[in-house]
Write a protein that holds these residues in place. Structure first.
Motif, PDB file in Angstrom:
ATOM      1  N   ARG A   3     -45.579 110.073  11.549  1.00 32.34           N
ATOM      2  CA  ARG A   3     -46.152 108.839  12.608  1.00 32.34           C
ATOM      3  C   ARG A   3     -46.576 109.530  13.756  1.00 32.34           C
ATOM      4  O   ARG A   3     -45.720 110.463  14.391  1.00 32.34           O
ATOM      5  CB  ARG A   3     -45.045 107.920  12.754  1.00 32.34           C
ATOM      6  CG  ARG A   3     -44.431 107.242  11.467  1.00 32.34           C
ATOM      7  CD  ARG A   3     -45.564 106.679  10.588  1.00 32.34           C
ATOM      8  NE  ARG A   3     -46.326 105.471  11.170  1.00 32.34           N
ATOM      9  CZ  ARG A   3     -47.518 104.922  10.667  1.00 32.34           C
ATOM     10  NH1 ARG A   3     -47.832 105.436   9.575  1.00 32.34           N
ATOM     11  NH2 ARG A   3     -47.850 104.061  11.279  1.00 32.34           N
ATOM     12  N   TYR A   5     -46.993 108.504  17.960  1.00 26.97           N
ATOM     13  CA  TYR A   5     -46.823 107.322  18.931  1.00 26.97           C
ATOM     14  C   TYR A   5     -47.520 107.721  20.321  1.00 26.97           C
ATOM     15  O   TYR A   5     -47.380 108.973  20.883  1.00 26.97           O
ATOM     16  CB  TYR A   5     -45.444 107.251  19.101  1.00 26.97           C
ATOM     17  CG  TYR A   5     -44.520 106.704  17.932  1.00 26.97           C
ATOM     18  CD1 TYR A   5     -44.472 105.233  17.570  1.00 26.97           C
ATOM     19  CD2 TYR A   5     -43.955 107.855  17.166  1.00 26.97           C
ATOM     20  CE1 TYR A   5     -43.941 104.873  16.448  1.00 26.97           C
ATOM     21  CE2 TYR A   5     -43.343 107.346  15.879  1.00 26.97           C
ATOM     22  CZ  TYR A   5     -43.423 105.885  15.704  1.00 26.97           C
ATOM     23  OH  TYR A   5     -42.557 105.390  14.456  1.00 26.97           O
ATOM     24  N   ASN A 203     -48.772 102.852  17.758  1.00 22.04           N
ATOM     25  CA  ASN A 203     -48.457 103.975  16.938  1.00 22.04           C
ATOM     26  C   ASN A 203     -49.484 103.698  15.448  1.00 22.04           C
ATOM     27  O   ASN A 203     -49.966 102.565  15.432  1.00 22.04           O
ATOM     28  CB  ASN A 203     -46.927 103.745  16.260  1.00 22.04           C
ATOM     29  CG  ASN A 203     -46.586 102.209  15.923  1.00 22.04           C
ATOM     30  OD1 ASN A 203     -46.344 101.618  17.043  1.00 22.04           O
ATOM     31  ND2 ASN A 203     -46.537 101.791  14.760  1.00 22.04           N
TER      32      ASN A 203
END
Length: 204
Positions: A3, A5, A203
């Motif tokens: 992920r 961010y 995100n």
């Protein structure tokens, strides 16, 4: 799946008394600032950023990465702007999705966990204490998450709910979102020339 961010931090330039208006006090040049413009006509919360207030808004997009490369420029473009009237704080977002991988959207439940979705969180530090704030999150499905952070970030009250509105729209560039947060449901200091803290996190 990794992920990414992104984070943007600034001062929100507005004052709050009987109504919300613009502040004339400007922070030092070394501090980012975003001005909330007065919306003479309230934007329609439909995710379409064609309202008059967004045409004159103070758009910002200097997001940096938190993960995986802290401090590096964001890999995907994100822009945000703030407006207000006597009833609401309005926030608009334009999200450009990175080329190739798209987010696997899953969360539609109120106050669900959006950490794995293509999502954004708005943080409002209305007293500019840097100790507590309100937060409002959504994804490209328009899911609503809200709460309050306190005790120097050690407490997260997920049970706090606000009757705010949000609408998101997906398009060929990525997605957009508009929020309307009623000022009658958040606390802020009275008086003129007030500065709020504001943060954004995306995100994807």
């Amino acid at each position: 799946e990794m992920r990414i961010y992104l984070f943007f931090s600034a001062w929100l330039m507005c004052l709050c008394a009987a109504q919300i208006a613009r502040s004339e006090t400007v922070p030092p040049d070394s501090v980012m600032a975003i001005r909330a413009v007065h919306a003479m006509d309230a934007p329609v919360i439909d995710g379409i950023l064609d309202d008059s207030c967004w045409k004159t808004a103070d758009w910002h997009g200097d997001f940096i990465q938190l993960v995986p490369s802290p401090g590096e420029p964001a890999r995907a473009g994100t822009r945000a702007a703030v407006a207000f009237d006597e009833i609401n704080i309005f926030v608009a977002f334009r999200f450009f999705n990175p080329t190739g991988r798209s987010a696997d959207l899953k969360i539609t439940r109120r106050d669900g966990d959006l950490d794995q979705d293509n999502a954004v969180t708005l943080y409002l530090d209305t007293f500019h204490s840097r100790r507590d704030c309100y937060y409002f999150s959504t994804n490209s499905l328009g899911t609503q998450i809200d709460g309050r952070i306190g005790e120097d970030g050690n407490a997260n009250d997920k049970n706090w709910d606000c009757s705010w509105r949000v609408k998101s729209r997906e398009d060929s560039l990525g997605w957009t979102a508009e929020m309307a947060i009623p000022v009658g449901e958040i606390r802020f200091p009275e008086g003129e020339n007030r500065v709020w803290g504001i943060n954004f996190r995306r995100n994807y």
